[in-house]
Design a protein around this motif. Structure first.
Motif, PDB file in Angstrom:
ATOM      1  N   GLU A  35       9.411 -22.790 -10.434  1.00 33.36           N
ATOM      2  CA  GLU A  35       8.030 -22.532 -10.831  1.00 33.36           C
ATOM      3  C   GLU A  35       7.261 -23.849 -10.877  1.00 33.36           C
ATOM      4  O   GLU A  35       7.710 -24.831 -11.470  1.00 33.36           O
ATOM      5  CB  GLU A  35       7.990 -21.858 -12.201  1.00 33.36           C
ATOM      6  CG  GLU A  35       6.605 -21.483 -12.648  1.00 33.36           C
ATOM      7  CD  GLU A  35       6.623 -20.808 -14.006  1.00 33.36           C
ATOM      8  OE1 GLU A  35       5.631 -20.960 -14.726  1.00 33.36           O
ATOM      9  OE2 GLU A  35       7.621 -20.156 -14.340  1.00 33.36           O
ATOM     10  N   PHE A  36       6.101 -23.871 -10.262  1.00 27.42           N
ATOM     11  CA  PHE A  36       5.288 -25.080 -10.165  1.00 27.42           C
ATOM     12  C   PHE A  36       4.647 -25.390 -11.512  1.00 27.42           C
ATOM     13  O   PHE A  36       3.905 -24.576 -12.048  1.00 27.42           O
ATOM     14  CB  PHE A  36       4.212 -24.899  -9.092  1.00 27.42           C
ATOM     15  CG  PHE A  36       3.388 -26.118  -8.833  1.00 27.42           C
ATOM     16  CD1 PHE A  36       3.929 -27.192  -8.163  1.00 27.42           C
ATOM     17  CD2 PHE A  36       2.075 -26.190  -9.262  1.00 27.42           C
ATOM     18  CE1 PHE A  36       3.173 -28.328  -7.911  1.00 27.42           C
ATOM     19  CE2 PHE A  36       1.310 -27.316  -9.009  1.00 27.42           C
ATOM     20  CZ  PHE A  36       1.865 -28.385  -8.343  1.00 27.42           C
ATOM     21  N   PRO A  37       4.917 -26.588 -12.084  1.00 25.65           N
ATOM     22  CA  PRO A  37       4.297 -26.949 -13.367  1.00 25.65           C
ATOM     23  C   PRO A  37       2.805 -27.221 -13.188  1.00 25.65           C
ATOM     24  O   PRO A  37       2.399 -27.908 -12.249  1.00 25.65           O
ATOM     25  CB  PRO A  37       5.015 -28.229 -13.791  1.00 25.65           C
ATOM     26  CG  PRO A  37       6.135 -28.414 -12.848  1.00 25.65           C
ATOM     27  CD  PRO A  37       5.883 -27.578 -11.653  1.00 25.65           C
ATOM     28  N   SER A  38       1.987 -26.687 -14.075  1.00 29.38           N
ATOM     29  CA  SER A  38       0.534 -26.849 -13.952  1.00 29.38           C
ATOM     30  C   SER A  38       0.101 -28.301 -14.124  1.00 29.38           C
ATOM     31  O   SER A  38      -0.966 -28.690 -13.658  1.00 29.38           O
ATOM     32  CB  SER A  38      -0.170 -25.969 -14.982  1.00 29.38           C
ATOM     33  OG  SER A  38       0.218 -26.344 -16.296  1.00 29.38           O
ATOM     34  N   VAL A  39       0.932 -29.129 -14.751  1.00 33.49           N
ATOM     35  CA  VAL A  39       0.607 -30.540 -14.948  1.00 33.49           C
ATOM     36  C   VAL A  39       0.532 -31.266 -13.608  1.00 33.49           C
ATOM     37  O   VAL A  39      -0.210 -32.246 -13.463  1.00 33.49           O
ATOM     38  CB  VAL A  39       1.671 -31.200 -15.861  1.00 33.49           C
ATOM     39  CG1 VAL A  39       1.395 -32.668 -16.065  1.00 33.49           C
ATOM     40  CG2 VAL A  39       1.743 -30.480 -17.186  1.00 33.49           C
ATOM     41  N   ALA A  54       1.458 -30.957  -3.708  1.00 34.47           N
ATOM     42  CA  ALA A  54       1.273 -29.581  -3.244  1.00 34.47           C
ATOM     43  C   ALA A  54       2.404 -28.697  -3.765  1.00 34.47           C
ATOM     44  O   ALA A  54       3.556 -29.132  -3.815  1.00 34.47           O
ATOM     45  CB  ALA A  54       1.246 -29.546  -1.720  1.00 34.47           C
ATOM     46  N   PRO A  55       2.094 -27.481  -4.170  1.00 34.84           N
ATOM     47  CA  PRO A  55       3.147 -26.575  -4.651  1.00 34.84           C
ATOM     48  C   PRO A  55       4.242 -26.332  -3.614  1.00 34.84           C
ATOM     49  O   PRO A  55       5.407 -26.168  -3.972  1.00 34.84           O
ATOM     50  CB  PRO A  55       2.399 -25.281  -4.968  1.00 34.84           C
ATOM     51  CG  PRO A  55       0.986 -25.681  -5.183  1.00 34.84           C
ATOM     52  CD  PRO A  55       0.766 -26.884  -4.314  1.00 34.84           C
ATOM     53  N   GLU A  56       3.874 -26.338  -2.329  1.00 32.52           N
ATOM     54  CA  GLU A  56       4.868 -26.123  -1.277  1.00 32.52           C
ATOM     55  C   GLU A  56       5.861 -27.278  -1.226  1.00 32.52           C
ATOM     56  O   GLU A  56       7.061 -27.072  -1.049  1.00 32.52           O
ATOM     57  CB  GLU A  56       4.189 -25.962   0.089  1.00 32.52           C
ATOM     58  CG  GLU A  56       3.267 -24.772   0.197  1.00 32.52           C
ATOM     59  CD  GLU A  56       1.880 -25.027  -0.395  1.00 32.52           C
ATOM     60  OE1 GLU A  56       1.478 -26.201  -0.528  1.00 32.52           O
ATOM     61  OE2 GLU A  56       1.214 -24.041  -0.744  1.00 32.52           O
ATOM     62  N   GLU A  57       5.359 -28.506  -1.361  1.00 33.72           N
ATOM     63  CA  GLU A  57       6.237 -29.677  -1.357  1.00 33.72           C
ATOM     64  C   GLU A  57       7.164 -29.666  -2.567  1.00 33.72           C
ATOM     65  O   GLU A  57       8.345 -29.987  -2.454  1.00 33.72           O
ATOM     66  CB  GLU A  57       5.418 -30.978  -1.352  1.00 33.72           C
ATOM     67  CG  GLU A  57       4.724 -31.262  -0.055  1.00 33.72           C
ATOM     68  CD  GLU A  57       5.688 -31.614   1.057  1.00 33.72           C
ATOM     69  OE1 GLU A  57       6.840 -32.010   0.788  1.00 33.72           O
ATOM     70  OE2 GLU A  57       5.294 -31.495   2.225  1.00 33.72           O
ATOM     71  N   PHE A  58       6.627 -29.293  -3.718  1.00 36.56           N
ATOM     72  CA  PHE A  58       7.433 -29.207  -4.926  1.00 36.56           C
ATOM     73  C   PHE A  58       8.548 -28.184  -4.750  1.00 36.56           C
ATOM     74  O   PHE A  58       9.707 -28.454  -5.049  1.00 36.56           O
ATOM     75  CB  PHE A  58       6.544 -28.825  -6.118  1.00 36.56           C
ATOM     76  CG  PHE A  58       7.300 -28.591  -7.385  1.00 36.56           C
ATOM     77  CD1 PHE A  58       7.681 -29.663  -8.179  1.00 36.56           C
ATOM     78  CD2 PHE A  58       7.643 -27.311  -7.794  1.00 36.56           C
ATOM     79  CE1 PHE A  58       8.382 -29.453  -9.353  1.00 36.56           C
ATOM     80  CE2 PHE A  58       8.343 -27.093  -8.949  1.00 36.56           C
ATOM     81  CZ  PHE A  58       8.714 -28.166  -9.738  1.00 36.56           C
ATOM     82  N   LYS A  59       8.183 -27.017  -4.231  1.00 37.26           N
ATOM     83  CA  LYS A  59       9.178 -25.956  -4.047  1.00 37.26           C
ATOM     84  C   LYS A  59      10.237 -26.361  -3.021  1.00 37.26           C
ATOM     85  O   LYS A  59      11.420 -26.077  -3.193  1.00 37.26           O
ATOM     86  CB  LYS A  59       8.493 -24.662  -3.611  1.00 37.26           C
ATOM     87  CG  LYS A  59       9.407 -23.469  -3.631  1.00 37.26           C
ATOM     88  CD  LYS A  59       8.676 -22.179  -3.442  1.00 37.26           C
ATOM     89  CE  LYS A  59       9.659 -21.041  -3.567  1.00 37.26           C
ATOM     90  NZ  LYS A  59       9.010 -19.747  -3.516  1.00 37.26           N
ATOM     91  N   THR A  60       9.841 -27.062  -1.970  1.00 39.09           N
ATOM     92  CA  THR A  60      10.791 -27.533  -0.963  1.00 39.09           C
ATOM     93  C   THR A  60      11.778 -28.523  -1.578  1.00 39.09           C
ATOM     94  O   THR A  60      12.982 -28.453  -1.324  1.00 39.09           O
ATOM     95  CB  THR A  60      10.040 -28.179   0.212  1.00 39.09           C
ATOM     96  OG1 THR A  60       9.135 -27.236   0.765  1.00 39.09           O
ATOM     97  CG2 THR A  60      11.001 -28.658   1.281  1.00 39.09           C
ATOM     98  N   SER A  61      11.265 -29.438  -2.398  1.00 35.42           N
ATOM     99  CA  SER A  61      12.125 -30.432  -3.043  1.00 35.42           C
ATOM    100  C   SER A  61      13.116 -29.774  -3.991  1.00 35.42           C
ATOM    101  O   SER A  61      14.314 -30.089  -3.982  1.00 35.42           O
ATOM    102  CB  SER A  61      11.282 -31.451  -3.811  1.00 35.42           C
ATOM    103  OG  SER A  61      10.428 -32.136  -2.947  1.00 35.42           O
TER     104      SER A  61
END
Length: 166
Positions: A64-68, A74-81
């Motif tokens: 889940e992408f943290p709102s901070v 980018a949410p996509e980069e976060f999810k990929t990592s």
């Protein structure tokens, strides 16, 4: 990011101004002002979300992408990592759990030595995740001014320690 520090020999130096004998005033004390380090934001902890934990390392992290982090990455980069880290955990932790069960069954006979393979495998898993996070940092996050690392933190619900990705 680098922080410039003043000469350490002058760090604690206090300079006094000469007093005028005619005036009865307290001496004025002046000290060097240090440059303030940049205000670092509080770290964002991505907690383990799996149902299996071996020595504080969960079997997956929350995607889940943290709102901070909105506007920073980018949410996509976060999810990929996070998906890459979870793939590494998915590959390594089942082996660790099997060794842990075998080690617990044989613990009395081996005086605890049967748990060493689990400790070593868990250390290897942590190292591989740290290398993966360092690769992610070099690839993208350092360019954005962010830094990921695996850190040991105290659980909110108990006195046990857990690993979180910061």
């Amino acid at each position: 990011m680098s922080v410039l520090l003043p000469n350490m020999a002058d760090f604690d130096t206090i300079y006094e101004l000469e007093e005028e004998e005619e005036e009865e005033s307290e001496p004025v004390v002046r000290s060097q002002e240090l440059p303030r380090p940049r205000d670092a934001p509080d770290p964002v902890a991505v907690r383990g979300a799996g149902h299996i934990t071996v020595f504080g390392l969960s079997n997956k992290f929350d995607t889940e992408f943290p709102s901070v982090l909105t506007g920073k990455v980018a949410p996509e980069e976060f999810k990929t990592s996070i998906s890459r880290v979870n793939a590494c955990l998915r590959k390594n932790l089942p082996v660790n759990v099997k060794w842990l069960l075998c080690g617990c069954l044989c613990c009395c006979c081996t005086l605890g030595c049967s748990l060493w393979p689990v400790v070593c495998l868990n250390k290897r898993t942590r190292r591989s995740i740290q290398k993966l996070l360092e690769w992610e940092n070099n690839r993208l996050y350092h360019k954005l001014g962010l830094h990921w690392k695996l850190s040991k933190r105290k659980c909110e619900t108990s006195n046990m320690m857990e690993y979180v990705s910061i």
